[in-house]
Design a protein around this motif. Structure first.
Motif, PDB file in Angstrom:
ATOM      1  N   ASP A 152     -11.452  19.367  -6.972  1.00 44.38           N
ATOM      2  CA  ASP A 152     -10.964  18.439  -5.959  1.00 44.38           C
ATOM      3  C   ASP A 152      -9.970  19.121  -5.030  1.00 44.38           C
ATOM      4  N   VAL A 153      -9.023  19.837  -5.624  1.00 48.77           N
ATOM      5  CA  VAL A 153      -7.999  20.494  -4.812  1.00 48.77           C
ATOM      6  C   VAL A 153      -8.638  21.536  -3.899  1.00 48.77           C
ATOM      7  N   ARG A 154      -9.564  22.275  -4.443  1.00 52.13           N
ATOM      8  CA  ARG A 154     -10.245  23.266  -3.612  1.00 52.13           C
ATOM      9  C   ARG A 154     -10.964  22.589  -2.445  1.00 52.13           C
ATOM     10  N   ASP A 155     -11.665  21.510  -2.740  1.00 55.10           N
ATOM     11  CA  ASP A 155     -12.383  20.794  -1.684  1.00 55.10           C
ATOM     12  C   ASP A 155     -11.427  20.265  -0.617  1.00 55.10           C
ATOM     13  N   LEU A 156     -10.336  19.664  -1.071  1.00 54.02           N
ATOM     14  CA  LEU A 156      -9.381  19.113  -0.117  1.00 54.02           C
ATOM     15  C   LEU A 156      -8.787  20.212   0.750  1.00 54.02           C
ATOM     16  N   GLN A 204      -1.039  14.122   2.147  1.00 54.18           N
ATOM     17  CA  GLN A 204      -0.341  13.262   1.193  1.00 54.18           C
ATOM     18  C   GLN A 204      -0.901  13.439  -0.221  1.00 54.18           C
ATOM     19  N   ARG A 205      -2.219  13.510  -0.291  1.00 57.99           N
ATOM     20  CA  ARG A 205      -2.824  13.633  -1.614  1.00 57.99           C
ATOM     21  C   ARG A 205      -2.463  14.952  -2.276  1.00 57.99           C
ATOM     22  N   LEU A 206      -2.255  15.980  -1.472  1.00 59.07           N
ATOM     23  CA  LEU A 206      -1.940  17.290  -2.038  1.00 59.07           C
ATOM     24  C   LEU A 206      -0.441  17.514  -2.200  1.00 59.07           C
ATOM     25  N   ARG A 207       0.352  16.541  -1.749  1.00 59.16           N
ATOM     26  CA  ARG A 207       1.787  16.742  -1.661  1.00 59.16           C
ATOM     27  C   ARG A 207       2.384  17.241  -2.962  1.00 59.16           C
ATOM     28  N   LEU A 252      -7.353   7.700  -3.697  1.00 60.89           N
ATOM     29  CA  LEU A 252      -6.253   7.898  -4.637  1.00 60.89           C
ATOM     30  C   LEU A 252      -6.541   7.282  -5.988  1.00 60.89           C
ATOM     31  N   ILE A 253      -7.306   6.235  -6.015  1.00 61.29           N
ATOM     32  CA  ILE A 253      -7.639   5.599  -7.288  1.00 61.29           C
ATOM     33  C   ILE A 253      -9.139   5.351  -7.356  1.00 61.29           C
ATOM     34  N   VAL A 290       0.841  -1.200   0.000  1.00 60.85           N
ATOM     35  CA  VAL A 290       0.000   0.000   0.000  1.00 60.85           C
ATOM     36  C   VAL A 290       0.874   1.248   0.000  1.00 60.85           C
ATOM     37  N   GLY A 291       1.844   1.271   0.898  1.00 61.20           N
ATOM     38  CA  GLY A 291       2.715   2.439   0.966  1.00 61.20           C
ATOM     39  C   GLY A 291       3.497   2.639  -0.311  1.00 61.20           C
ATOM     40  N   ARG A 292       3.925   1.535  -0.888  1.00 64.47           N
ATOM     41  CA  ARG A 292       4.716   1.630  -2.096  1.00 64.47           C
ATOM     42  C   ARG A 292       3.907   2.222  -3.256  1.00 64.47           C
ATOM     43  N   ILE A 293       2.705   1.701  -3.436  1.00 67.45           N
ATOM     44  CA  ILE A 293       1.882   2.195  -4.539  1.00 67.45           C
ATOM     45  C   ILE A 293       1.466   3.640  -4.283  1.00 67.45           C
ATOM     46  N   ARG A 294       1.145   3.926  -3.018  1.00 63.33           N
ATOM     47  CA  ARG A 294       0.785   5.301  -2.696  1.00 63.33           C
ATOM     48  C   ARG A 294       1.905   6.253  -3.083  1.00 63.33           C
ATOM     49  N   ASP A 295       3.117   5.879  -2.738  1.00 65.59           N
ATOM     50  CA  ASP A 295       4.255   6.714  -3.109  1.00 65.59           C
ATOM     51  C   ASP A 295       4.386   6.826  -4.626  1.00 65.59           C
TER      52      ASP A 295
END
Lengths: 238, 238
Positions: free
Chosen positions: B100-104, B179-182, B82-83, B36-41
């Motif tokens: 999406d970015v505004r909402d986040l 993380q999603r906005l990173r 993320l997906i 999970v961490g790997r794919i997230r990265d």
DNA sequence: CGAGCTTCGATTGCGTTCAATCATCCTGTA
DNA sequence: TACAGGATGATTGAACGCAATCGAAGCTCG
């Protein structure tokens, strides 16, 4: 055991799927989200008691599916926080401690306050009227002392305010938290004086929304959830 | 192709797992959370471009695992947003639209404001001093114009404030959003004037925290994230 | 020559199977 | 008799294989 298959059940967990379904006009078929929704309901309704381990083979047989899609659904629910995945021991239904409930309510407060402000600023008159109708219907059930139906509309109103923010992600997270708190909040509204107090707070909520007074609505929501904490604190253990 | 197995990589995504690991003193081994961490990265770093489909067999081969645990990891990431899981077509990397970015960012604002208030009320002097140290270290990297290290500490400071709220769930959701906005926030901080403005806002943040002025801190954080929106708006498409 | 239909390859969805780990019980010894 | 050690059954974790579905290319017909 009831040899019922999953296919019979209706899809009840389409709320948060709808938020990002803009790209897919109609979510053709729910493949295994059916299972996710089903297990989520089983946990929230108490059919899977908190703290208990989930036996994959057994639950899979009850749902009429094999272990593979069941395990995938469990991973999904683990990400929502409903269950914990213990490495060698499988999935256990997460128990909401007092601290957990407090934390969830605090985040819910932050979200609803923000949503309330946005809603007052950008909701249409028709949308506000829609919430008012929900409120009036809820008051009908209150007059009849129909606690279950009252509570369903109560949650619908909070969800509606979250949705009126125009922020789909906020609405989704809000919905997730509200689902997790569903059982506890329902149990916490016992007693006529608690109930009537909650009703009064809801009246103030609707008034602020109709007046489009964002600050007042945020304040009322915050206060409402603070008192919700007082109401449920006896229900939850540790 | 690089025949590297997953086992080589270090577990980098233990942040939110640590929040609820109180019952398990030491998280024995991360079995598939590694994946999970790997794919997230891979998604956040851009190795899996947004909008692209994820080929299960192919990605599984790259990671050195079979399709089964990979699919479970994908379900987990789908729950994080993320997906997207399209019924007949598998997983596609979600594209962050402007909305999406505004909402986040809006939800992030609500969370950080709440966290800031709590932090000012309940954090210990030592904890506040810890954030100050992070800030000072960040300023070092700013002086050297080391954008990558600066940005890492920038995120660490925001995470630290979220953690100082004492609300584990808030910290977890905050981390997920961050993380999603990173990627986008990193790209958005281009340009010296934008950068220096962001630094100034951070100075005000720390000052409010050390003064334990919760309202001021909430205001500064809100303003900071509003300006972040201005800074990133050009980077994100639609 | 273009459009619709059909067929084929590729990929996902899910059931089944094998290996590793955990829990429990039994047995032997101090 | 109590405790320690090992062995066995049960359950999870992961790989494999088959069936269903999706996308696309090729073919036929207007």
């Amino acid at each position: 055991m009831s040899g019922s298959s999953v296919v019979e059940g209706e899809a009840q967990a389409e709320v948060q799927a709808g938020a990002q379904a803009a790209v897919l006009p109609v979510s053709r078929r729910t493949l295994h989200d059916e299972v996710v929704g089903r297990i989520r309901d089983m946990i929230i309704e108490g059919h899977l008691p908190t703290g208990s381990r989930i036996h994959e083979g057994q639950l899979g047989a009850r749902l009429g599916i094999s272990r593979t899609p069941l395990r995938e659904a469990l991973k999904f629910l683990a990400s929502e926080g409903l269950i914990d995945l213990v490495p060698g021991r499988g999935a256990v239904v997460r128990t909401l401690t007092r601290v957990d409930v407090r934390d969830l309510l605090e985040v819910l407060t932050a979200l609803e306050s923000s949503a309330g402000r946005s809603a007052c600023a950008r909701a249409s008159e028709a949308e506000i009227a829609g919430v008012r109708r929900l409120h009036d219907a809820m008051m009908e059930f209150y007059a009849r002392r129909d606690r279950l139906e009252y509570y369903k509309l109560n949650q619908a109103i909070h969800s509606a305010i979250a949705a009126l923010s125009g922020n789909a992600y906020l609405a989704q997270v809000h919905e997730t938290i509200q689902q997790r708190l569903r059982r506890i909040r329902f149990l916490g509204n016992q007693g006529p004086e608690k109930w009537s107090a909650a009703v009064a707070e809801h009246e103030a909520m609707i008034a602020a929304l109709e007046a489009r007074d964002g600050e007042a609505l945020a304040t009322v929501l915050t206060e409402h959830l603070r008192r919700t904490w007082d109401r449920v604190i006896d229900v939850v253990e540790p």
